[in-house]
Each structure stands twice: as structure tokens, then as C-alpha cells.
Design an enzyme around this catalytic site. Structure first.
Site, short mmCIF file in Angstrom:
data_model
loop_
_atom_site.label_atom_id
_atom_site.label_comp_id
_atom_site.label_asym_id
_atom_site.label_seq_id
_atom_site.Cartn_x
_atom_site.Cartn_y
_atom_site.Cartn_z
N GLY A 14 -61.06 -59.08 34.84
CA GLY A 14 -61.38 -60.34 35.49
C GLY A 14 -62.08 -61.33 34.59
O GLY A 14 -63.21 -61.74 34.89
N ASN A 16 -61.36 -64.48 34.10
CA ASN A 16 -61.57 -65.73 34.85
C ASN A 16 -62.65 -65.55 35.92
O ASN A 16 -63.34 -66.50 36.27
CB ASN A 16 -60.26 -66.19 35.48
CG ASN A 16 -59.42 -67.00 34.51
OD1 ASN A 16 -59.85 -68.04 34.01
ND2 ASN A 16 -58.23 -66.53 34.22
N ARG A 93 -51.22 -57.90 42.64
CA ARG A 93 -50.50 -57.46 43.83
C ARG A 93 -49.84 -58.67 44.47
O ARG A 93 -50.43 -59.75 44.54
CB ARG A 93 -51.43 -56.81 44.85
CG ARG A 93 -52.20 -55.62 44.35
CD ARG A 93 -51.31 -54.45 44.01
NE ARG A 93 -50.56 -53.97 45.16
CZ ARG A 93 -49.63 -53.02 45.09
NH1 ARG A 93 -49.32 -52.50 43.92
NH2 ARG A 93 -49.01 -52.61 46.17
N LEU A 95 -48.95 -60.54 47.62
CA LEU A 95 -49.49 -60.56 48.97
C LEU A 95 -48.38 -60.85 49.98
O LEU A 95 -47.43 -61.58 49.69
CB LEU A 95 -50.58 -61.61 49.08
CG LEU A 95 -51.81 -61.34 48.20
CD1 LEU A 95 -52.65 -62.59 48.04
CD2 LEU A 95 -52.64 -60.20 48.78
N HIS A 111 -52.55 -69.59 36.92
CA HIS A 111 -51.33 -69.02 36.32
C HIS A 111 -51.21 -69.52 34.88
O HIS A 111 -51.42 -70.71 34.62
CB HIS A 111 -50.10 -69.47 37.13
CG HIS A 111 -48.82 -68.90 36.60
ND1 HIS A 111 -48.45 -67.59 36.78
CD2 HIS A 111 -47.82 -69.49 35.88
CE1 HIS A 111 -47.28 -67.38 36.19
NE2 HIS A 111 -46.87 -68.52 35.65
#
Length: 216
Positions: A14, A16, A93, A95, A111
Site C-alpha cells: 500500500g 499510495n 480484487r 468488486l 490507476h
């Protein structure tokens, strides 16, 4: 100032997430990072969040028989922590439509490309293969279609001769760490919002200046 309660969803370290946590330390930031939630109990970012004094939780996707039950468990944890807004930060994942629709207008993602170019994975490799001269990153609202949501903000970097996936990624991640907190600030301060499928801004900005690649 009332600060919006934000959850960050991660799958790994993580990076970000770290930028968002650091930005939210400022007393004038209009959001607090109230929860870091991972789909892997061993995600490295959970320990980072704990060291920062942030509540953490995990919902192991492997313990659920299908995406619907996994997403229902995610939703339950978010509601338990009274979360108002969700940031995806390397959450690997897909969603379900139902989950995305429940959080419509209250969930964003970053992104590593200038959307709508290069949706999906391997964005830096594809940018180099296509020979683009400008590449970058995008913060967008999440919609059921992958990487197709309304765009909040973008940052661009030049693609230069000799670039590799690694060198390009290294320049873009610097911009991601700047862009994501800035976009979250705008939204939580009420300066940008989703309306009729588009992002609306309270104020305009200077249209001067341009990134030229290669420079003129």
C-alpha cells in the site's frame, strides 16, 4: 471542521496508502483515515497502518465461497467502522456490481495510466509497446466497469528514450503519491463531486501551460 471518515482498501504494502495517511496528518485535511482494510491478513500495509495508530481489519477472500459473500463481509466491516468514503490503493480484487453501486460516488481508485488508455494491468509495458510520448496516472470514481469511472484528476510524465517499465513506474509512482491525496482533499472538501455520471468542480483553473514530450 468535520472530517470525513475514510477507509483504504489494500492487498499488499500500500504505497499510495502511505501517501494518504501522511496527507491526512495535516489538521486542515478534510478527511481522516479511520480504517485500513485488506483482503489478505498478511498484507504488509496493515502493520504500517497499525504503527500509524490507524484501525485495521482483514477479510480473507480465500475464506469466502464467492465474490458476493466476500463483498458483503467487506461492506459489513466498513459499516461497523462508520466509514463514509473508500479509497482503493492496490486492492487486487474485482468488486461486484452490487458493492460498487452501494458505494457509488463514495469510492475512488488510482490507476497507473492516463485513462481511458491502458485499462487493466501491465500499463507501463503497454505504454512503451505503443510508443506513447506521455504516460501517467488517473484518480477516478469506481464504477462496475473496470477502470472506466469518471475521472477526478490526472498527472502526466514524459516517456523518454531508453525508458523501461521500471524507470517509467518509478517516475509515475511519485506523481501518484501527489495526485491521490490532492484528489481526496478536493472531494472531501466539497470542491469536486460526482453528478450525472461526470465529475463536477466548484471552481475552474488556469488553462495555461503544457507538457511537451519530446520538449520543443
Amino acid at each position: 471542521m468535520s472530517r470525513r471518515r475514510v477507509a483504504i482498501l489494500i492487498s499488499g504494502r500500500g504505497s499510495n496508502m502511505g501517501a494518504l495517511i501522511e496527507a491526512a496528518r495535516s489538521p486542515d485535511f478534510p478527511a481522516e483515515i479511520a480504517l485500513v482494510l485488506a483482503n489478505r491478513p498478511d498484507a504488509a500495509g496493515l502493520e504500517v497502518a497499525r504503527e500509524a495508530g490507524i484501525a485495521t481489519a482483514s477479510v480473507d477472500h480465500k475464506s469466502h465461497p464467492d465474490r458476493e459473500s466476500f463483498d458483503a463481509a467487506l461492506d459489513a466491516v466498513l459499516r461497523e467502522h462508520a466509514i463514509a468514503f473508500v479509497c482503493l490503493a492496490g486492492f487486487m480484487r474485482v468488486l461486484t456490481d452490487g458493492f460498487v453501486e452501494r458505494w457509488q460516488g463514495r469510492m475512488i481508485n488510482i490507476h497507473p495510466s492516463l485513462l481511458p488508455l491502458f485499462r487493466g494491468i501491465h500499463t507501463h509495458r503497454r505504454a512503451l509497446e505503443e510508443g506513447v510520448r506521455v504516460h501517467g496516472c488517473t484518480v477516478h470514481f469506481v464504477v462496475p466497469e473496470l477502470d472506466a469511472g469518471p475521472i477526478v484528476a490526472q498527472a502526466a510524465v514524459p516517456v523518454v528514450p531508453g525508458d523501461t517499465e521500471e524507470s517509467l513506474a518509478a517516475r509515475i509512482i511519485v506523481q501518484e503519491h501527489r495526485l491521490y491525496p490532492a484528489a481526496l482533499r478536493m472531494i472531501c472538501a466539497g470542491d469536486a463531486w460526482l453528478e450525472d455520471g461526470r465529475v463536477v468542480f466548484r471552481e475552474g483553473w488556469d488553462a495555461g501551460g503544457a507538457l511537451l514530450s519530446p520538449p520543443a
